[in-house]
Design an enzyme around this catalytic site. Structure first.
Site, short mmCIF file in Angstrom:
data_model
loop_
_atom_site.label_atom_id
_atom_site.label_comp_id
_atom_site.label_asym_id
_atom_site.label_seq_id
_atom_site.Cartn_x
_atom_site.Cartn_y
_atom_site.Cartn_z
N THR A 118 0.81 -1.21 0.00
CA THR A 118 0.00 0.00 0.00
C THR A 118 0.84 1.26 0.00
OG1 THR A 118 -1.67 1.26 1.23
CG2 THR A 118 -0.18 -0.13 2.52
N ASP A 119 0.34 2.26 -0.68
CA ASP A 119 0.91 3.60 -0.62
C ASP A 119 0.67 4.15 0.79
OD1 ASP A 119 2.00 6.02 -1.52
OD2 ASP A 119 0.03 6.81 -2.03
N LYS A 120 1.48 5.13 1.19
CA LYS A 120 1.32 5.72 2.52
C LYS A 120 0.43 6.96 2.49
CE LYS A 120 4.37 8.52 4.22
NZ LYS A 120 3.58 9.74 4.54
N VAL A 160 -2.62 -1.16 -3.02
CA VAL A 160 -3.52 -0.05 -2.71
C VAL A 160 -2.79 1.25 -3.01
CG1 VAL A 160 -4.96 1.04 -0.96
CG2 VAL A 160 -4.55 -1.42 -0.86
N ASP A 185 -3.23 5.60 -4.94
CA ASP A 185 -4.12 6.64 -5.46
C ASP A 185 -3.48 7.50 -6.54
OD1 ASP A 185 -2.30 7.98 -3.92
OD2 ASP A 185 -3.75 8.92 -2.57
#
Length: 901
Positions: free
Chosen positions: A333-335, A627, A629
């Site tokens: 996942t991105d942070k 994950v 965006d």
């Protein structure tokens, strides 16, 4: 070279070397129109290409399936033999399956088209000595481009002249703050997020202006490389779909082999004519073939998809992705914006007198100030009040509530000071602005000169501690600068950003900020400690997912210290480890692969790093969710077994590349979605274990009939009624079947584990033998005894199979005993059974149905026989279940005794 007003340019030698490399004779004149046209013809336009698969191709390839080939062959054969009713029904089955497959594949969006749309449409360049606007597609390497605030960068540029230039690169690099640009040379291996002398295509100018030379266009830009990576990614089938394909192929081959053997045996016996035998074998193939398998699976997945949308704020774009959720064992996942709010928040304020803690996260001004654990009012604490006012005034960002959500227009760090001020005060200070010195990357602070209501002129300063603290020392030689520098280092190592705040009263004659005014000395007010806070609900969610055997890996463009500090706060692992993209690049292949598999936090990563990490995790046997965006996440989102994008903050590119969209932007939704995916997988497995035995029972009925040289009890249309219509109708019950207890307490299933274990195969075998055997015995008993004619006997046999399904449903629905509290856990099962019985009564008694399917009405005797056969099926399978439950309890007690002993 630097100038006092913040404008900087490369040295003459550096500019000359760049000009020579790109063959640009004069930077002020730019390229000539002729030279630009020549380069455009040689290298192509500054554009990205995308390809969309035609819809007719998508539809045609739905027929590329072994089961469909066999059904088409059966339809041709029944047509040749003149059995058009059977042909029509088989044809409808084929078309329905194709439509279902087409609809789910056609829903996938085209991420490449979205990336293409991100390129700027116009660019300001120097051509033939004039500054002109040209179509961005006509840009070529060597063009001199001018940028100013609000512009989208049209290509990758090497900056050579800037004036307070900063860029918003979050979508490309994952950095939440604007990046201050420089013109200085950098090492060749500098990470993407730290290439401060470059401006990248699709990023936006936040402040200032600048000039740069085009060094890459189109597919050669960083955005183009992402586009190519997205295009190159070929996502494999999900583990379950692969297993279903293999299962369908295995069953199909076995059925075809059995058909050939039975045809040969029938010809050898001489009992049947070629036509009769061929029709019997086709009937057996149609009855045994699990043509309802893809349709049934699609229905269960589609309904699961709708439940995710309604209950979990999750949009799943492809049906197989629903099931994949349940198999996920690693989430990469991105942070920024995913695990954290992407809303900078002041958590601590340190003044020369006290240290205050600040509650509340994000830009919403809700929270309070505490001193030694007790709430305090900002207006009652002079040191706190002065710092908040200074931070509010030394600011050029705005904070506003839009549609119930607080948003900023400007720098996130500045926004945190506005929020902190409004946590203590409702009204803004009644000060008048006289002059402002905007933030600049050279001196790294901003200042604003204000006139107070009493006429006093006061200077407010806010910026980097290593710049502001020496100003305080200049005003007060006894100022303990080392103490505050050490505090700054301590908080920075914890992944926090530290900003120093100061102020100074000035004579009324000073009404502008001149060079060196701040350096003459200011009064230190304190330090503000700022962090992009972890989402509070994420911590509990990660804890639950770790209990469920799902590991979470953080991949971010942030600094490693910041990323590691956030990972510790989130509880990502007991002792999280961190590695940077640069460190990965310096490793050999073996060490790099091992690091990608075992490391918890990846910092300073590029889009290529993210893609490589996801690939390495998959090749190690993990079912991986990604994950993200941003545009930089798109290749990894597409490559992952399931890509998950944020619905509110996610870019269009990320959402199009992903398989699933979290409409509420909450990472915690992943936990709920995984639980839902596990439930759906369980229910698909139950539906398959339910479907196959009855399909095999139909085939066995025909096979046994051929071997015993008896008359055929069922025809092809009756077989298809059982398989396609009744099977799908009954299996609607599994759509609403609730999750088994403890579904998130068990580890994820291995992607190499078979869907069917040995007992599943054994149960399918004995259930199919039992249903077919009981049906044949009842059929022959009634027919030979003269109780019924052939039409009634075949109708009864269809109902024996259907009622066998209904009673078997209660066994297969749950791992608990059928007659337990789980019996009423799914009320829809009873509604579905009622609907099925209405269809069966229509099939049995309505004249039109009797003509199509060659059925006849049944008496109470035949119905009693059919119900009795169903009761036998339930009783035997429940005895089997009781034996298995007793064995598991015994095995568990034995294991517990061995451990305790």
């Amino acid at each position: 070279m630097d100038s006092p007003d913040g404008q900087r340019s490369m040295t003459h030698s550096e500019v000359s070397a760049l000009q020579q490399e790109l063959k640009v004779p004069d930077l002020e004149a730019g390229l000539t129109s002729q030279e630009a046209a020549k380069r455009l013809a040689e290298n192509g336009p500054n554009a990205l290409e995308s390809y969309t698969t035609p819809k007719w191709v998508i539809f045609i390839r739905q027929f590329n399936s072994l089961i469909i080939y066999i059904l088409i062959g059966a339809a041709v054969l029944t047509t040749v033999m003149g059995h058009m009713t059977d042909t029509i029904i088989i044809g409808l089955v084929i078309i329905i399956n194709a439509i279902i497959g087409y609809s789910q594949e056609n829903n996938a969006s085209n991420a490449l088209e979205r990336i293409k749309q991100m390129l700027s449409h116009e660019a300001t360049v120097y051509r033939d000595g004039d500054r002109v606007d040209v179509d961005a597609a006509d840009l070529v390497v060597g063009d001199v481009v001018f940028l100013e605030a609000g512009d989208n960068v049209p290509a990758d540029l090497r900056l050579f002249d800037i004036d307070n230039l900063s860029m918003q690169e979050a979508a490309l690099t994952g950095e939440s703050n604007s990046v201050e640009k420089t013109v200085d040379p950098l090492p060749a291996n500098t990470p993407l997020a730290e290439r401060t002398n470059m401006a990248f295509a699709s990023t936006a100018v936040a402040t200032g202006s600048g000039m740069g030379l085009v060094v890459a266009t189109g597919k050669n830009t960083e955005l183009g490389k992402i586009s190519q990576a997205v295009a190159d990614v070929r996502k494999g089938k999900t583990p379950m779909m692969t297993e279903l394909d293999n299962l369908a192929k295995g069953i199909s081959y076995a059925i075809l082999a059995a058909a050939v053997i039975l045809f040969a045996l029938g010809m050898w016996s001489g009992h049947y004519s070629v036509g009769t035998l061929a029709l019997a074998v086709v009937t057996m193939v149609v009855g045994s073939m699990p043509e309802g398998l893809p349709a049934t699976t699609s229905v269960v997945l589609a309904m699961g998809m709708q439940q995710l949308v309604k209950k979990e704020n999750t949009i799943v774009k492809t049906l197989p992705a629903v099931e994949t959720l349940g198999s996920v064992d690693v989430i990469a996942t991105d942070k920024t914006g995913t695990l954290t709010k992407n809303e900078m928040t002041i958590t601590n304020i340190i003044t020369p007198h006290h240290e205050y803690t600040v509650s509340g996260t994000g830009y919403a001004p809700t929270g309070e100030f505490s001193l030694r654990g007790k709430p305090v009012a900002a207006k009652d604490r002079a040191d706190l009040r002065d710092l908040l006012i200074a931070g509010f005034e030394a600011n050029d960002t705005t904070l506003a509530e839009i549609d119930g959500k607080y948003e900023i227009n400007g720098e996130p760090t500045d926004g945190s000071f506005l929020t902190a001020y409004h946590k203590g005060f409702e009204d803004e200070p009644d000060y008048e602005e006289l002059d402002m010195l905007p933030f600049d990357s050279d001196y790294r602070y901003m200042a604003k000169l204000m006139q107070l209501p009493n006429g006093q002129h006061r200077l407010f300063v806010k910026g980097s501690p290593d710049k502001v603290l020496p100003m305080a020392e200049a005003a007060d030689p006894s100022f303990d600068i080392e103490h505050y520098l050490e505090l700054t280092r301590t908080y920075s190592k914890q992944g926090m950003r530290v900003i120093a705040v100061a102020a100074e009263d000035l004579p009324d004659s000073v009404d502008e900020i001149t060079e060196g005014l701040c350096e003459h000395g200011v009064t230190f007010l304190g330090l503000a400690v700022i962090i992009d806070p972890p989402r509070e609900e994420v911590i509990a969610s990660i804890r639950q997912m770790r209990m469920a055997g799902v590991k979470v890996r953080m991949i971010t463009g942030d600094h490693p210290d910041t990323a590691l500090a956030i990972a510790k706060k989130l509880g990502l692992a007991d002792s999280p480890t961190v590695v940077t993209g640069t460190e990965l690049a310096e490793m050999n292949d073996k060490d790099r692969t091992q690091a990608m598999i075992s490391t918890d936090v990846f910092a300073r990563t590029t889009p290529a790093d993210k893609l490589a990490i996801v690939t390495a995790l998959q090749e190690a046997g993990n079912v991986t969710a990604m994950v993200g965006d941003g545009v930089n996440d798109a290749p990894a989102l597409k490559k992952a077994d399931i890509g998950v994008a944020m619905g509110e903050s996610g870019t269009d590119v990320a959402k199009d590349a992903a398989d699933m969209i979290l409409t509420d932007d909450k990472f915690t939704t992943m936990e709920k979605a995984i639980a839902q995916g596990r439930r759906i997988y369980d229910n698909i497995k139950k539906s398959i274990l339910f479907l196959l035995p009855t399909s095999f029972a139909e085939g066995l009925i025909i096979a046994i009939t051929i071997l015993t040289q008896d008359n055929m009890p069922l025809n092809a249309s009756q077989m298809l009624w059982i398989n396609m219509v009744s099977a799908i109708t009954i299996q609607f019950a599994f759509i609403w079947e609730p999750a088994e207890p403890g579904i998130m307490a068990r580890p994820p299933r291995s992607n190499t584990a078979s869907m069917m274990n040995w007992h599943d195969v054994f149960q399918m075998a004995y259930v199919s033998i039992m249903i077919s055997g009981v049906g044949l015995l009842a059929h022959d008993w009634l027919l030979d005894g003269g109780y019924v004619n052939a039409a009634v006997a075949s109708t009864m046999m269809v109902n024996i199979i259907i009622l066998g399904k209904i009673f078997y449903l209660f066994n297969i629905r749950t791992h608990a005993l059928a007659l337990s509290k789980q019996f009423f856990s799914n009320p829809m099962a009873f509604a579905v059974i009622a609907a099925m019985m209405v269809l069966q009564l229509s099939f049995t008694y309505i004249p039109f149905m009797q003509d199509v399917f060659r059925t006849a009405g049944m008496s109470w005797l035949e119905w009693g026989v059919a119900v009795g056969a169903g009761v036998i099926t339930l009783a035997v399978t429940e005895c089997d279940k009781m034996i298995r439950l007793a064995y598991r309890k015994w095995a568990h007690r034995t294991h517990t005794a061995e451990v305790s002993g």
